[in-house]
Design an enzyme around this catalytic site. Structure first.
Site, PDB file in Angstrom:
ATOM      1  N   HIS A  23      33.687  41.581 -16.778  1.00 27.35           N
ATOM      2  CA  HIS A  23      34.061  40.166 -16.785  1.00 27.35           C
ATOM      3  C   HIS A  23      34.104  39.622 -18.202  1.00 27.35           C
ATOM      4  O   HIS A  23      33.508  40.163 -19.132  1.00 27.35           O
ATOM      5  CB  HIS A  23      33.128  39.342 -15.898  1.00 27.35           C
ATOM      6  CG  HIS A  23      31.713  39.286 -16.377  1.00 27.35           C
ATOM      7  ND1 HIS A  23      31.297  38.452 -17.383  1.00 27.35           N
ATOM      8  CD2 HIS A  23      30.624  39.969 -15.997  1.00 27.35           C
ATOM      9  CE1 HIS A  23      30.009  38.626 -17.592  1.00 27.35           C
ATOM     10  NE2 HIS A  23      29.573  39.551 -16.769  1.00 27.35           N
TER      11      HIS A  23
ATOM     12  N   LYS B 273      40.430  46.565  -0.110  1.00 27.09           N
ATOM     13  CA  LYS B 273      41.760  47.104  -0.436  1.00 27.09           C
ATOM     14  C   LYS B 273      41.721  48.634  -0.471  1.00 27.09           C
ATOM     15  O   LYS B 273      42.642  49.300   0.003  1.00 27.09           O
ATOM     16  CB  LYS B 273      42.235  46.538  -1.766  1.00 27.09           C
ATOM     17  CG  LYS B 273      42.506  45.036  -1.693  1.00 27.09           C
ATOM     18  CD  LYS B 273      42.736  44.437  -3.069  1.00 27.09           C
ATOM     19  CE  LYS B 273      42.866  42.922  -2.968  1.00 27.09           C
ATOM     20  NZ  LYS B 273      42.960  42.290  -4.290  1.00 27.09           N
TER      21      LYS B 273
END
Length: 129
Positions: free
Chosen positions: A115, A61
């Protein structure tokens, strides 16, 4: 100057399910060096695979291409520096395809990964020095 930024959020369980259904996922997404570092035991194994997947998606991206014709999973490798910080290595060919007007020696890639039990998030910033 920042010339690209990308972020990816991924459910770890999704990667676990895909890995069980399609064991070739690891070979498709990870480079040889990354595969050599895959933890054997769960849940660390799936967290590792998911984090690498998320970083590569975020990088694609930031590069403005997505994973596809210009940029593949194996064009991007995540490693740790001597202090454990994640670093991004990109093949010279991929940099030339994605940033044809840029001097590859002037590009820097910044990576951040985090995470929880359920999710992994990764951010990549492309900087021209």
């Amino acid at each position: 100057m920042i010339i690209g930024t990308g972020i990816d959020l991924l459910e770890i369980e999704r990667i676990s399910q895909i890995d069980k259904r399609q064991p070739k996922l690891v070979n498709r997404v990870l480079t040889e060096s990354e595969m050599a570092a895959v933890p054997v035991k769960e849940p660390r194994r799936t967290e590792y695979i998911a984090s690498r997947y998320a970083v590569k998606e975020a990088a694609s991206k930031a590069f403005g291409t997505g994973i596809g014709a210009s940029l593949g999973f194996h064009d991007i490798e995540i490693r740790k520096d001597r202090l454990g910080k994640p670093c991004l290595d990109v093949t010279k060919e991929a940099v030339e395809r994605c940033f044809p007007a840029e001097d590859p020696t002037r590009l820097r890639f910044h990576v951040s990964i985090s995470h929880s039990k359920q999710f992994v998030v990764a951010q990549v910033i492309v900087e021209r020095t």
